[in-house]
Design a protein around this motif. Structure first.
Motif, PDB file in Angstrom:
ATOM      1  N   ALA A 121       0.850  -1.194   0.000  1.00 60.74           N
ATOM      2  CA  ALA A 121       0.000   0.000   0.000  1.00 60.74           C
ATOM      3  C   ALA A 121       0.886   1.244   0.000  1.00 60.74           C
ATOM      4  CB  ALA A 121      -0.914   0.006   1.211  1.00 60.74           C
ATOM      5  N   HIS A 122       0.748   2.063  -1.045  1.00 59.67           N
ATOM      6  CA  HIS A 122       1.530   3.288  -1.147  1.00 59.67           C
ATOM      7  C   HIS A 122       0.768   4.260  -2.041  1.00 59.67           C
ATOM      8  CE1 HIS A 122       5.614   5.383  -2.188  1.00 59.67           C
ATOM      9  NE2 HIS A 122       4.727   6.201  -1.607  1.00 59.67           N
ATOM     10  N   THR A 123       0.268   5.301  -1.449  1.00 62.11           N
ATOM     11  CA  THR A 123      -0.529   6.272  -2.192  1.00 62.11           C
ATOM     12  C   THR A 123       0.319   6.951  -3.274  1.00 62.11           C
ATOM     13  OG1 THR A 123      -1.877   6.679  -0.235  1.00 62.11           O
ATOM     14  CG2 THR A 123      -1.958   8.334  -1.981  1.00 62.11           C
ATOM     15  N   THR A 124      -0.210   6.936  -4.497  1.00 66.11           N
ATOM     16  CA  THR A 124       0.459   7.538  -5.659  1.00 66.11           C
ATOM     17  C   THR A 124       1.899   7.032  -5.766  1.00 66.11           C
ATOM     18  OG1 THR A 124      -0.820   9.526  -5.078  1.00 66.11           O
ATOM     19  CG2 THR A 124       0.673   9.713  -6.920  1.00 66.11           C
ATOM     20  N   HIS A 125       2.035   5.730  -5.852  1.00 63.14           N
ATOM     21  CA  HIS A 125       3.367   5.113  -5.840  1.00 63.14           C
ATOM     22  C   HIS A 125       4.153   5.339  -7.130  1.00 63.14           C
ATOM     23  CE1 HIS A 125       1.648   1.953  -8.376  1.00 63.14           C
ATOM     24  NE2 HIS A 125       0.658   1.809  -7.496  1.00 63.14           N
ATOM     25  N   GLY A 126       3.479   5.433  -8.273  1.00 58.59           N
ATOM     26  CA  GLY A 126       4.179   5.684  -9.525  1.00 58.59           C
ATOM     27  C   GLY A 126       4.963   4.512 -10.063  1.00 58.59           C
ATOM     28  N   ARG A 127       4.670   3.306  -9.579  1.00 58.21           N
ATOM     29  CA  ARG A 127       5.401   2.114 -10.027  1.00 58.21           C
ATOM     30  C   ARG A 127       4.750   1.488 -11.253  1.00 58.21           C
ATOM     31  NH1 ARG A 127      10.159   2.063  -9.164  1.00 58.21           N
ATOM     32  NH2 ARG A 127       9.559   4.204  -9.661  1.00 58.21           N
ATOM     33  N   ASN A 128       5.589   0.763 -12.041  1.00 57.38           N
ATOM     34  CA  ASN A 128       5.125  -0.026 -13.169  1.00 57.38           C
ATOM     35  C   ASN A 128       5.575  -1.467 -12.989  1.00 57.38           C
ATOM     36  OD1 ASN A 128       4.031   2.241 -14.671  1.00 57.38           O
ATOM     37  ND2 ASN A 128       6.156   2.802 -15.125  1.00 57.38           N
ATOM     38  N   ALA A 129       4.912  -2.377 -13.630  1.00 59.61           N
ATOM     39  CA  ALA A 129       5.339  -3.765 -13.579  1.00 59.61           C
ATOM     40  C   ALA A 129       6.772  -3.874 -14.096  1.00 59.61           C
ATOM     41  CB  ALA A 129       4.407  -4.640 -14.408  1.00 59.61           C
ATOM     42  N   GLY A 130       7.610  -4.607 -13.374  1.00 61.16           N
ATOM     43  CA  GLY A 130       9.003  -4.761 -13.729  1.00 61.16           C
ATOM     44  C   GLY A 130       9.935  -3.812 -13.018  1.00 61.16           C
ATOM     45  N   ASP A 131       9.409  -2.789 -12.336  1.00 62.33           N
ATOM     46  CA  ASP A 131      10.249  -1.837 -11.615  1.00 62.33           C
ATOM     47  C   ASP A 131      10.846  -2.468 -10.361  1.00 62.33           C
ATOM     48  OD1 ASP A 131       9.651   0.021 -13.504  1.00 62.33           O
ATOM     49  OD2 ASP A 131       8.336   1.244 -12.246  1.00 62.33           O
ATOM     50  N   TYR A 132      11.963  -1.874  -9.921  1.00 64.25           N
ATOM     51  CA  TYR A 132      12.670  -2.369  -8.752  1.00 64.25           C
ATOM     52  C   TYR A 132      12.382  -1.476  -7.541  1.00 64.25           C
ATOM     53  CZ  TYR A 132      15.251  -5.626 -11.672  1.00 64.25           C
ATOM     54  OH  TYR A 132      15.585  -6.655 -12.518  1.00 64.25           O
ATOM     55  N   VAL A 133      12.079  -2.117  -6.411  1.00 58.49           N
ATOM     56  CA  VAL A 133      11.801  -1.406  -5.171  1.00 58.49           C
ATOM     57  C   VAL A 133      12.645  -2.028  -4.064  1.00 58.49           C
ATOM     58  CG1 VAL A 133       9.459  -0.789  -5.872  1.00 58.49           C
ATOM     59  CG2 VAL A 133       9.837  -2.900  -4.599  1.00 58.49           C
ATOM     60  N   THR A 134      13.108  -1.204  -3.144  1.00 57.96           N
ATOM     61  CA  THR A 134      13.921  -1.673  -2.028  1.00 57.96           C
ATOM     62  C   THR A 134      13.298  -1.198  -0.727  1.00 57.96           C
ATOM     63  OG1 THR A 134      15.933  -1.606  -3.374  1.00 57.96           O
ATOM     64  CG2 THR A 134      16.224  -1.625  -0.995  1.00 57.96           C
ATOM     65  N   PHE A 135      13.222  -2.102   0.274  1.00 55.57           N
ATOM     66  CA  PHE A 135      12.660  -1.780   1.585  1.00 55.57           C
ATOM     67  C   PHE A 135      13.676  -2.109   2.671  1.00 55.57           C
ATOM     68  CE2 PHE A 135       8.936  -3.292  -0.947  1.00 55.57           C
ATOM     69  CZ  PHE A 135       8.329  -2.051  -1.113  1.00 55.57           C
ATOM     70  N   SER A 136      13.620  -1.339   3.727  1.00 56.58           N
ATOM     71  CA  SER A 136      14.419  -1.609   4.931  1.00 56.58           C
ATOM     72  C   SER A 136      13.611  -1.171   6.142  1.00 56.58           C
ATOM     73  CB  SER A 136      15.760  -0.867   4.876  1.00 56.58           C
ATOM     74  OG  SER A 136      15.561   0.536   4.837  1.00 56.58           O
ATOM     75  N   GLY A 137      14.001  -1.647   7.304  1.00 55.12           N
ATOM     76  CA  GLY A 137      13.314  -1.271   8.541  1.00 55.12           C
ATOM     77  C   GLY A 137      11.978  -1.957   8.745  1.00 55.12           C
ATOM     78  N   THR A 138      11.730  -3.056   8.028  1.00 54.04           N
ATOM     79  CA  THR A 138      10.447  -3.738   8.163  1.00 54.04           C
ATOM     80  C   THR A 138      10.473  -4.721   9.316  1.00 54.04           C
ATOM     81  OG1 THR A 138      11.016  -5.574   6.711  1.00 54.04           O
ATOM     82  CG2 THR A 138      10.163  -3.591   5.670  1.00 54.04           C
ATOM     83  N   THR A 139       9.302  -5.027   9.831  1.00 54.14           N
ATOM     84  CA  THR A 139       9.137  -6.098  10.818  1.00 54.14           C
ATOM     85  C   THR A 139       8.414  -7.257  10.151  1.00 54.14           C
ATOM     86  OG1 THR A 139       7.039  -5.155  11.576  1.00 54.14           O
ATOM     87  CG2 THR A 139       9.030  -4.458  12.732  1.00 54.14           C
TER      88      THR A 139
END
Length: 613
Positions: A121-139
């Motif tokens: 869930a991310h309001t107005t994320h601007g992502r497309n299929a195939g794009d790369y996303v990185t996350f940190s600080g998750t539980t």
């Protein structure tokens, strides 16, 4: 009995592939591969070794090599997916810019029991299929921890998307915590060009309601990066992007390329198609709508024209889109449209550069398909190879020997994949191009500048993945070892003609073939017996297969007589043959490991046997 006569075999340099057998008689013809001409004589091309240990994601359609003021060497590569940088060790460094970073809302991840699919869930994320996303600080949520880099699988709507998590979830629900930091890379680009044929293409009423168009003038270009350096700093953009900078003198691990220069926002245009840096310290941006946008001198952060700076914008008139640009010489730069060549000459006055039309109907086929060498430009147009020497534009010498052979083979949707690579050691330009059924260059032609002639070849170089891989881009260092580096369609970078060259194809035999079209050693009316040839090979390594073919007529599809012998490297004298005919042809080849040769001046021992009707 007639006396044996020694007859030299000395064709002019260059391959002829667009003429009849009569017209090409006594010339080098197909099959011909992995050879070049040096001082008019054919010799095997150099070998190649893999320079990188890890493949890039995507196809490297742009390479650039440069050094800093301490002579530390760097290289950059742009693919449809990533932007990479390498130091002298050629370790892979992902410097793809981030389009956005920040913190997601509370518990942004939703899992489904026994599924690896995670909804973000991310309001107005601007992502497309195939794009790369990185996350940190998750539980952890239902045994899934979303720290790391992931690929967007589907876009549900503007406020949510899905990706595949690191493992299947043990339950359903939302979670992840309230401190999830995200970093989104710029969206991936298109790998292959295509014409748009869907809804809305063309004028209203030209087709059946709801049916896609059968043809189109709207072309979706593949992503091709433009790379240049402003001092030590790498500048990078692509068709449809803005400008990013990367400073390789930063401590490693290297950070990503950013939209700042010297700590200041570049405020660069967001509609670049290509760019280059001039010796006068200007960044020239080739943008949409045929507009050339140039930053203020020595300041890539200042793009808005004002009386207090030298930034300017100018709209070109000849063509429908800007394609690429190159520096020709100090104070002289070139800009290509899809139909013309424009000269930019630095004036130093209020107009900064004077732009003038250098040539029409000579546009550039692809952003990477041009090279400038010693004040002369060489490039591929839509249907010809051109040169510009600062005075006039014209087809390259002897281009009709290969022109139709090349351009008839290039599918229109793959033309953007064409690329030009300069090889300083031999002063030649390699043009790589795709053919039908391929998605990357499969063939090449070499323009030999000194001899003003052409070679042809197949780009079936050995790939570290166990298959053949064409070359999709190239570069070289301008100081020290200038042997070229070429990007492979397999994602690796290869060093060609390296120091200590063993003439192998990444450790495998590099096979070459040389064919002489049948010709009459005298009037053509007299039958001849050929008894031996002194091939005069220079620095031969490995065995060479030599086939002599005799024909009754030049138009015969098969020889009337032939003989094949193996010429070992230890043979410094005559090779015996027994063939008879009016016209004699020759095919040489070798596929031994470490094989090499340069052909000198072969001499055939012939004996005229009488006239024929």
């Amino acid at each position: 009995m007639s006396q044996v006569t020694p007859l030299p075999i000395s064709p002019p340099p260059g391959v002829v592939v667009t003429e009849t057998s009569r017209e090409a008689a006594g010339r080098w013809v197909v099959p011909y591969d992995k050879l070049r001409f040096v001082k008019g004589r054919p010799q095997k091309i150099g070998g190649n070794v893999r320079a990188t240990a890890t493949p890039m994601l995507g196809t490297p359609r742009a390479l650039m090599a440069w050094r800093d003021f301490l002579q530390n060497q760097y290289m950059a590569a742009g693919t449809d997916t990533k932007l990479y940088a390498f130091d002298a060790s050629f370790a892979l460094n992902n410097i793809t810019p981030y389009s956005s970073t920040g913190t997601l809302g509370n518990n942004p991840f939703t899992t489904a029991n026994s599924s690896a699919i995670v909804t973000v869930a991310h309001t107005t994320h601007g992502r497309n299929a195939g794009d790369y996303v990185t996350f940190s600080g998750t539980t952890a949520i239902n045994s899934v921890t979303m720290n790391g880099t992931f690929i967007v699988q589907t876009v549900i709507n503007t406020n949510s998307y899905t990706l595949t998590g690191p493992n299947t979830a043990s339950g359903s629900g939302a979670g992840g915590g309230n401190a999830v930091v995200f970093s989104y890379e710029i969206s991936v680009g298109t790998e292959l060009g295509a014409y748009g044929q869907g809804w809305g293409v063309g004028q209203w009423g030209l087709g059946t309601w709801g049916a896609p168009r059968g043809s189109s003038t709207i072309f979706f270009e593949p992503r091709v990066w433009s790379l240049d350096h402003f001092g030590v700093v790498l500048l990078a953009t692509y068709n449809g992007g803005t400008l990013w900078a990367f400073d390789p003198t930063q401590a490693q691990p290297w950070p990503r390329a950013v939209s700042t220069f010297g700590g200041n926002a570049m405020n660069a245009p967001a509609d670049f198609r290509s760019m280059f840096v001039t010796p006068e310290r200007y960044v020239v941006g080739l943008c949409n709508s045929m507009v050339v946008k140039v930053c203020s001198q020595n300041d890539p952060t200042l793009w808005t024209p004002a009386t207090s700076n030298t930034a300017f914008q100018r709209t070109m008139q000849d063509g429908t889109k800007l394609v690429s640009g190159r520096v020709l010489a100090p104070f002289l730069s070139l800009v290509w449209t899809d139909s013309a060549l424009i000269l930019f000459q630095w004036t130093g006055d209020t107009f900064v550069y004077r732009s003038s039309l250098a040539g029409k109907d000579c546009g550039l086929i692809a952003p990477g398909a041009a090279a400038t060498v010693d004040g002369i430009a060489y490039w591929m147009g839509a249907d010809n190879f051109y040169g510009y020497d600062g005075a006039s534009v014209g087809p390259l010498p002897n281009v009709e020997d290969i022109r139709k052979y090349v351009f008839d083979a290039i599918p229109v949707t793959l033309a953007f994949q064409c690329t030009a690579i300069y090889v300083p050691k031999y002063h030649e330009i390699w043009f790589f191009y795709p053919t039908a059924g391929a998605i990357n260059p499969t063939n090449y032609v070499i323009y030999h500048i000194n001899d003003q002639c052409w070679s042809i070849g197949t780009a079936n170089f050995y790939s570290s993945l166990g298959v053949t891989a064409g070359r999709t881009s190239g570069t070289h260092f301008t100081q020290g070892d200038t042997s070229p580096f070429m990007g492979g369609a397999d994602g690796y970078i290869y060093n060609h003609d390296p120091i200590g060259d063993t003439f192998n194809d990444n450790g495998n035999p590099l096979t070459w073939t040389l064919t002489l079209s049948p010709y009459a050693m005298n009037s053509g009316l007299q039958s001849m017996d050929l008894s031996a040839i002194n091939f005069d090979f220079r620095d031969q390594v490995g065995n060479i297969s030599a086939a002599v073919l005799a024909y009754n007529y030049l138009t015969d599809s098969a020889p009337m007589d032939s003989d094949t012998e193996t010429v070992p490297a230890s043979n410094a004298g005559l090779s015996d043959f027994r063939v008879s005919g009016r016209y004699l042809g020759l095919t040489l080849s070798s596929s031994d490991l470490n094989n090499y040769m340069r052909l000198g001046l072969p001499v055939a021992q012939v004996n005229p046997t009488g006239n024929r009707n």
